[in-house]
Scaffold this active site. Structure first.
Site, PDB file in Angstrom:
ATOM      1  N   LYS A 202      -4.354  28.409   0.201  1.00  0.00           N
ATOM      2  CA  LYS A 202      -3.626  27.792   1.301  1.00  0.00           C
ATOM      3  C   LYS A 202      -4.634  27.137   2.225  1.00  0.00           C
ATOM      4  O   LYS A 202      -5.510  27.798   2.791  1.00  0.00           O
ATOM      5  CB  LYS A 202      -2.829  28.860   2.050  1.00  0.00           C
ATOM      6  CG  LYS A 202      -2.030  28.311   3.209  1.00  0.00           C
ATOM      7  CD  LYS A 202      -1.109  29.371   3.769  1.00  0.00           C
ATOM      8  CE  LYS A 202      -0.322  28.855   4.949  1.00  0.00           C
ATOM      9  NZ  LYS A 202       0.545  29.903   5.509  1.00  0.00           N
ATOM     10  N   LYS A 256      -1.003  25.314  -1.765  1.00  0.00           N
ATOM     11  CA  LYS A 256      -0.303  24.755  -0.624  1.00  0.00           C
ATOM     12  C   LYS A 256      -1.258  24.032   0.312  1.00  0.00           C
ATOM     13  O   LYS A 256      -2.321  24.578   0.577  1.00  0.00           O
ATOM     14  CB  LYS A 256       0.363  25.927   0.102  1.00  0.00           C
ATOM     15  CG  LYS A 256       1.184  25.599   1.291  1.00  0.00           C
ATOM     16  CD  LYS A 256       1.687  26.888   1.857  1.00  0.00           C
ATOM     17  CE  LYS A 256       2.362  26.590   3.174  1.00  0.00           C
ATOM     18  NZ  LYS A 256       2.769  27.791   3.830  1.00  0.00           N
TER      19      LYS A 256
HETATM   20  C1  PBG Z   1       2.937  30.795   7.804  1.00  0.00           C
HETATM   21  C2  PBG Z   1       3.448  29.735   6.923  1.00  0.00           C
HETATM   22  C3  PBG Z   1       3.269  28.368   7.122  1.00  0.00           C
HETATM   23  C4  PBG Z   1       3.998  27.723   6.142  1.00  0.00           C
HETATM   24  C5  PBG Z   1       4.581  28.705   5.329  1.00  0.00           C
HETATM   25  N1  PBG Z   1       4.228  29.958   5.826  1.00  0.00           N
HETATM   26  C6  PBG Z   1       2.609  27.612   8.212  1.00  0.00           C
HETATM   27  C7  PBG Z   1       1.256  27.922   8.633  1.00  0.00           C
HETATM   28  O1  PBG Z   1       0.454  28.522   7.913  1.00  0.00           O
HETATM   29  O2  PBG Z   1       0.954  27.572   9.769  1.00  0.00           O
HETATM   30  C8  PBG Z   1       4.079  26.233   6.038  1.00  0.00           C
HETATM   31  C9  PBG Z   1       5.237  25.704   5.325  1.00  0.00           C
HETATM   32  C10 PBG Z   1       5.539  24.287   5.586  1.00  0.00           C
HETATM   33  O3  PBG Z   1       4.835  23.571   6.309  1.00  0.00           O
HETATM   34  O4  PBG Z   1       6.549  23.848   5.030  1.00  0.00           O
HETATM   35  N2  PBG Z   1       2.323  31.874   7.288  1.00  0.00           N
END
Ligand code: PBG
Length: 330
Positions: A202, A256
């Site tokens: 991520k 992601k």
């Molecule tokens: C938080 C989380 C995020 C997303 C999914 N879980 C955002 C972040 O890490 O700030 C992002 C999903 C999206 O942007 O569609 N743990």
């Protein structure tokens, strides 16, 4: 690569000339099986509140949840992902609402399991950001995100979700070592069959903005998430992250964001033989949605992008377009 023959006896356009022959040589086939539908939750009764930064995306109160789950089921989508918009009054430094067995996610899991049994899977994020007053995924002390102390809470959050009936625990927090510890806790508490989907790769991305708006963490987030989410300059580090999470017991891994990271999806698929999921995140969704609404591109562009994820090696994609596209593909 063996190329047999050359022009003029070799003509690649031959197999492209008819619709049936294009169908025959098609290497990828996007279907509803490939799509996971995220759903935002909000407290209250009979609520369906538009998310301003995401066209056609809403926050549902638990009593109206069946509206969207029914749709997903009839569109043959295999799994939904639940995300809460937590009342700001319930947020604090430690994110304690994450461990409240009456919180939005717990109520939603119970309702879906009761009504739909095993006809659709439920995936839940494990992370503290929807619950903390500072918007970070972990605990903070002196501006530092605490790893091990956060993992201790994430273990409790995972156990609670599993107890409620969550099928797939999805840690999205990026703390070190959490997959192994969560796996162990699940196993010793009789949740051997609960799956773990690790958000192994991520990146600290600029494309999460609309999601943070949807869960209400955007305005309160202090600083950025670069001390725990990955640096987008790095490719090899993604392989190390996945290798570790596999060792620790992840059943599936997530990459992601999506479209700007197709190279990473391919790297991971080439290096590891396990299910790889991609997350087409909120920023990607809103860009495409707005472009379609402004008639710059047509709706088929969504299918093109989702197919690109498949081509890169993703088994499935978390996408806010899931219902819309699954219906179109029917
Ligand atoms: C938080 C989380 C995020 C997303 C999914 N879980 C955002 C972040 O890490 O700030 C992002 C999903 C999206 O942007 O569609 N743990």
């Amino acid at each position: 690569m063996i190329i047999t023959g050359k022009y003029p006896n070799l003509r690649l356009r031959r197999s492209r000339q008819h619709k049936w022959s294009r169908r025959l040589v098609k290497e990828n086939n996007l279907s509803a099986n490939d799509l996971i539908q995220p759903i935002f939750l909000v407290e209250g009764k009979n609520k369906k509140i538009p998310v301003k930064s995401m066209p056609d995306v809403y926050r549902y109160s638990v009593d109206r949840l069946t509206q969207i789950v029914d749709k997903s089921l009839s569109n043959k989508i295999p799994m939904i992902a639940l995300f809460p918009f937590t009342n700001p009054k319930l947020k604090n430094k430690l994110g304690t609402e994450s461990l409240n067995q009456d919180n939005l996610v717990c109520k939603a899991i119970q309702l879906v399991k009761k009504k739909y049994k095993n006809s659709i899977g439920i995936m839940c994020d494990v992370a503290l950001d929807p619950y903390t007053s500072h918007g970070h995924d972990g605990l903070i002390n002196n501006n530092k995100i605490l790893n091990d102390e956060t993992v201790d809470i994430l273990i409790e959050q995972s156990l609670l979700q599993a107890e409620m009936g969550c099928d797939v625990i999805a840690p999205s927090d990026m703390m070190d070592g959490r997959i192994g510890k969560i796996r162990k806790a699940l196993d010793t508490n009789n949740f051997k069959d609960t799956q773990i989907l690790s958000y192994a790769v991520k990146y600290a991305s600029n494309f999460y903005g609309p999601f943070r708006d949807a869960v209400g963490s955007k305005k309160i987030l202090k600083g950025d998430k670069k001390t725990y989410q990955m640096d987008y300059n790095n490719r090899l580090e993604a392989i190390r992250e996945v290798a570790l999470d596999i060792k620790e017991g992840a059943d599936m891994v997530m990459i992601k964001p999506g479209m700007p990271y197709l190279d990473i999806i391919k790297d991971i698929k080439d290096n590891f033989k396990l299910p790889v999921l991609a997350y087409q995140v909120s920023g990607e969704y809103s860009i495409i949605s707005n472009a379609i609404k402004n008639k710059l591109i047509n709706e088929d562009s969504i299918i093109e992008v989702l197919t690109a994820f498949k081509r890169a090696g993703a088994n499935a994609v978390v996408t806010y377009f899931a219902n819309q596209i699954a219906k179109k593909l029917k």
